[in-house]
Write a protein that holds these residues in place. Structure first.
Motif, PDB file in Angstrom:
ATOM      1  N   ARG A 110       0.837  -1.207   0.000  1.00  0.00           N
ATOM      2  CA  ARG A 110       0.000   0.000   0.000  1.00  0.00           C
ATOM      3  C   ARG A 110       0.869   1.253   0.000  1.00  0.00           C
ATOM      4  NH1 ARG A 110      -4.341  -2.118   4.243  1.00  0.00           N
ATOM      5  NH2 ARG A 110      -5.829  -3.011   2.774  1.00  0.00           N
ATOM      6  N   GLY A 111       1.921   1.221   0.816  1.00  0.00           N
ATOM      7  CA  GLY A 111       2.837   2.363   0.858  1.00  0.00           C
ATOM      8  C   GLY A 111       3.489   2.593  -0.494  1.00  0.00           C
ATOM      9  N   GLN A 112       3.914   1.506  -1.135  1.00  0.00           N
ATOM     10  CA  GLN A 112       4.532   1.620  -2.452  1.00  0.00           C
ATOM     11  C   GLN A 112       3.518   2.129  -3.476  1.00  0.00           C
ATOM     12  OE1 GLN A 112       5.992  -2.373  -2.961  1.00  0.00           O
ATOM     13  NE2 GLN A 112       7.996  -1.887  -2.091  1.00  0.00           N
ATOM     14  N   LEU A 113       2.285   1.662  -3.365  1.00  0.00           N
ATOM     15  CA  LEU A 113       1.239   2.110  -4.285  1.00  0.00           C
ATOM     16  C   LEU A 113       0.973   3.602  -4.107  1.00  0.00           C
ATOM     17  CD1 LEU A 113      -0.864   1.378  -6.414  1.00  0.00           C
ATOM     18  CD2 LEU A 113      -2.445   0.841  -4.566  1.00  0.00           C
ATOM     19  N   GLU A 114       0.918   4.058  -2.873  1.00  0.00           N
ATOM     20  CA  GLU A 114       0.711   5.482  -2.622  1.00  0.00           C
ATOM     21  C   GLU A 114       1.878   6.298  -3.166  1.00  0.00           C
ATOM     22  OE1 GLU A 114       0.057   5.784   1.586  1.00  0.00           O
ATOM     23  OE2 GLU A 114      -1.930   4.867   1.467  1.00  0.00           O
ATOM     24  N   GLU A 115       3.103   5.771  -2.982  1.00  0.00           N
ATOM     25  CA  GLU A 115       4.289   6.429  -3.511  1.00  0.00           C
ATOM     26  C   GLU A 115       4.209   6.523  -5.030  1.00  0.00           C
ATOM     27  OE1 GLU A 115       8.534   5.090  -2.936  1.00  0.00           O
ATOM     28  OE2 GLU A 115       7.851   5.124  -0.854  1.00  0.00           O
ATOM     29  N   ALA A 116       3.824   5.407  -5.662  1.00  0.00           N
ATOM     30  CA  ALA A 116       3.713   5.370  -7.121  1.00  0.00           C
ATOM     31  C   ALA A 116       2.644   6.343  -7.605  1.00  0.00           C
ATOM     32  CB  ALA A 116       3.403   3.953  -7.594  1.00  0.00           C
ATOM     33  N   ALA A 117       1.526   6.403  -6.901  1.00  0.00           N
ATOM     34  CA  ALA A 117       0.452   7.327  -7.289  1.00  0.00           C
ATOM     35  C   ALA A 117       0.937   8.770  -7.183  1.00  0.00           C
ATOM     36  CB  ALA A 117      -0.778   7.100  -6.422  1.00  0.00           C
ATOM     37  N   SER A 118       1.664   9.068  -6.118  1.00  0.00           N
ATOM     38  CA  SER A 118       2.214  10.407  -5.948  1.00  0.00           C
ATOM     39  C   SER A 118       3.210  10.721  -7.056  1.00  0.00           C
ATOM     40  CB  SER A 118       2.894  10.518  -4.580  1.00  0.00           C
ATOM     41  OG  SER A 118       3.565  11.740  -4.451  1.00  0.00           O
ATOM     42  N   SER A 119       4.043   9.740  -7.369  1.00  0.00           N
ATOM     43  CA  SER A 119       5.028   9.913  -8.434  1.00  0.00           C
ATOM     44  C   SER A 119       4.338  10.130  -9.786  1.00  0.00           C
ATOM     45  CB  SER A 119       5.950   8.688  -8.504  1.00  0.00           C
ATOM     46  OG  SER A 119       6.872   8.812  -9.538  1.00  0.00           O
ATOM     47  N   ILE A 120       3.282   9.361 -10.039  1.00  0.00           N
ATOM     48  CA  ILE A 120       2.531   9.513 -11.289  1.00  0.00           C
ATOM     49  C   ILE A 120       1.927  10.914 -11.374  1.00  0.00           C
ATOM     50  CG2 ILE A 120       0.417   8.789 -12.478  1.00  0.00           C
ATOM     51  CD1 ILE A 120       1.131   5.911 -11.683  1.00  0.00           C
ATOM     52  N   ALA A 121       1.361  11.382 -10.267  1.00  0.00           N
ATOM     53  CA  ALA A 121       0.772  12.725 -10.262  1.00  0.00           C
ATOM     54  C   ALA A 121       1.839  13.781 -10.535  1.00  0.00           C
ATOM     55  CB  ALA A 121       0.081  12.991  -8.925  1.00  0.00           C
ATOM     56  N   SER A 122       2.996  13.609  -9.914  1.00  0.00           N
ATOM     57  CA  SER A 122       4.098  14.552 -10.114  1.00  0.00           C
ATOM     58  C   SER A 122       4.584  14.520 -11.558  1.00  0.00           C
ATOM     59  CB  SER A 122       5.247  14.202  -9.159  1.00  0.00           C
ATOM     60  OG  SER A 122       6.376  14.964  -9.447  1.00  0.00           O
ATOM     61  N   LEU A 123       4.753  13.303 -12.090  1.00  0.00           N
ATOM     62  CA  LEU A 123       5.215  13.173 -13.472  1.00  0.00           C
ATOM     63  C   LEU A 123       4.183  13.710 -14.466  1.00  0.00           C
ATOM     64  CD1 LEU A 123       6.919   9.666 -13.342  1.00  0.00           C
ATOM     65  CD2 LEU A 123       8.048  11.895 -13.557  1.00  0.00           C
ATOM     66  N   THR A 124       2.909  13.517 -14.162  1.00  0.00           N
ATOM     67  CA  THR A 124       1.855  14.037 -15.039  1.00  0.00           C
ATOM     68  C   THR A 124       1.897  15.573 -15.053  1.00  0.00           C
ATOM     69  OG1 THR A 124       0.477  12.106 -14.604  1.00  0.00           O
ATOM     70  CG2 THR A 124      -0.629  14.057 -15.450  1.00  0.00           C
ATOM     71  N   ALA A 125       2.072  16.160 -13.882  1.00  0.00           N
ATOM     72  CA  ALA A 125       2.166  17.622 -13.815  1.00  0.00           C
ATOM     73  C   ALA A 125       3.395  18.109 -14.578  1.00  0.00           C
ATOM     74  CB  ALA A 125       2.226  18.084 -12.360  1.00  0.00           C
ATOM     75  N   GLU A 126       4.505  17.394 -14.411  1.00  0.00           N
ATOM     76  CA  GLU A 126       5.737  17.761 -15.127  1.00  0.00           C
ATOM     77  C   GLU A 126       5.549  17.614 -16.639  1.00  0.00           C
ATOM     78  OE1 GLU A 126      10.368  16.263 -15.295  1.00  0.00           O
ATOM     79  OE2 GLU A 126       9.221  15.900 -13.473  1.00  0.00           O
ATOM     80  N   LYS A 127       4.886  16.536 -17.059  1.00  0.00           N
ATOM     81  CA  LYS A 127       4.621  16.304 -18.485  1.00  0.00           C
ATOM     82  C   LYS A 127       3.765  17.433 -19.047  1.00  0.00           C
ATOM     83  CE  LYS A 127       1.870  13.392 -21.449  1.00  0.00           C
ATOM     84  NZ  LYS A 127       0.517  12.985 -21.318  1.00  0.00           N
ATOM     85  N   ASN A 128       2.719  17.811 -18.306  1.00  0.00           N
ATOM     86  CA  ASN A 128       1.850  18.901 -18.759  1.00  0.00           C
ATOM     87  C   ASN A 128       2.627  20.205 -18.897  1.00  0.00           C
ATOM     88  OD1 ASN A 128      -0.293  17.131 -18.828  1.00  0.00           O
ATOM     89  ND2 ASN A 128      -1.095  17.733 -16.840  1.00  0.00           N
ATOM     90  N   ALA A 129       3.531  20.457 -17.937  1.00  0.00           N
ATOM     91  CA  ALA A 129       4.345  21.674 -18.001  1.00  0.00           C
ATOM     92  C   ALA A 129       5.272  21.621 -19.207  1.00  0.00           C
ATOM     93  CB  ALA A 129       5.154  21.836 -16.719  1.00  0.00           C
ATOM     94  N   VAL A 130       5.863  20.464 -19.475  1.00  0.00           N
ATOM     95  CA  VAL A 130       6.758  20.320 -20.632  1.00  0.00           C
ATOM     96  C   VAL A 130       5.984  20.496 -21.931  1.00  0.00           C
ATOM     97  CG1 VAL A 130       8.157  18.630 -21.899  1.00  0.00           C
ATOM     98  CG2 VAL A 130       8.501  18.933 -19.450  1.00  0.00           C
ATOM     99  N   GLU A 131       4.784  19.929 -22.004  1.00  0.00           N
ATOM    100  CA  GLU A 131       3.962  20.080 -23.212  1.00  0.00           C
ATOM    101  C   GLU A 131       3.586  21.543 -23.439  1.00  0.00           C
ATOM    102  OE1 GLU A 131       0.701  17.360 -22.700  1.00  0.00           O
ATOM    103  OE2 GLU A 131       1.862  15.655 -23.470  1.00  0.00           O
ATOM    104  N   ALA A 132       3.249  22.246 -22.360  1.00  0.00           N
ATOM    105  CA  ALA A 132       2.918  23.673 -22.487  1.00  0.00           C
ATOM    106  C   ALA A 132       4.144  24.458 -22.962  1.00  0.00           C
ATOM    107  CB  ALA A 132       2.415  24.225 -21.157  1.00  0.00           C
TER     108      ALA A 132
END
Length: 145
Positions: free
Chosen positions: A65-87
């Motif tokens: 569960r801890g790893q899953l939460e970490e992965a979800a947080s990482s995915i959210a961070s990477l998604t935000a970074e991807k959106n910023a890079v696309e912009a």
């Protein structure tokens, strides 16, 4: 009285038989009790083993569960970074298009300026054959293909 003794002897013999039978039953029940106690002990051991395994699985689940939460947080961070890079990419593409336009205009203006300078030096020269799109190949002016 002889008959009373015989009847008592018969009862005693009968009671002794019952006592012997009850002794055998008691022994059998004691054996069954020992057997059931052994089974109960093995069931308790199996239950303890299963409980230990359950605790291990619960611990592994908690880690997962801890790893899953970490992965979800990482995915959210990477998604935000991807959106910023696309912009940023879109912004750079717009800037590139603007710069290409400015560069093309500067090239066209420079070409027109060069033609104007040639007109000043050679006013009788026909410049209609010259174009910004022509190329010089082997010392000759070649129209675009």
């Amino acid at each position: 009285m002889g008959q009373a003794i015989t009847a008592l002897d018969c009862e005693v013999v009968e009671l002794r038989g019952k006592v012997t039978h009850l002794g055998a039953e008691t022994s059998s029940l004691h054996q069954q009790n020992l057997h059931l106690a052994g089974e109960l002990e093995s069931i308790k051991d199996a239950a303890a083993t299963r409980e230990k395994k359950l605790e291990e699985v619960a611990s592994e689940l908690s880690v997962a569960r801890g790893q899953l939460e970490e992965a979800a947080s990482s995915i959210a961070s990477l998604t935000a970074e991807k959106n910023a890079v696309e912009a940023s990419k879109k912004k750079l593409e717009v800037e590139k298009a603007d710069l290409m336009g400015v560069g093309a205009e500067a090239l066209a203006d420079g070409f027109e300026l060069a033609l104007e300078q040639i007109k000043c030096i050679l006013p009788d020269l026909d410049l209609s054959q010259f174009s910004i799109y022509h190329e010089v190949v082997d010392g000759k002016l070649v129209p675009p293909s």
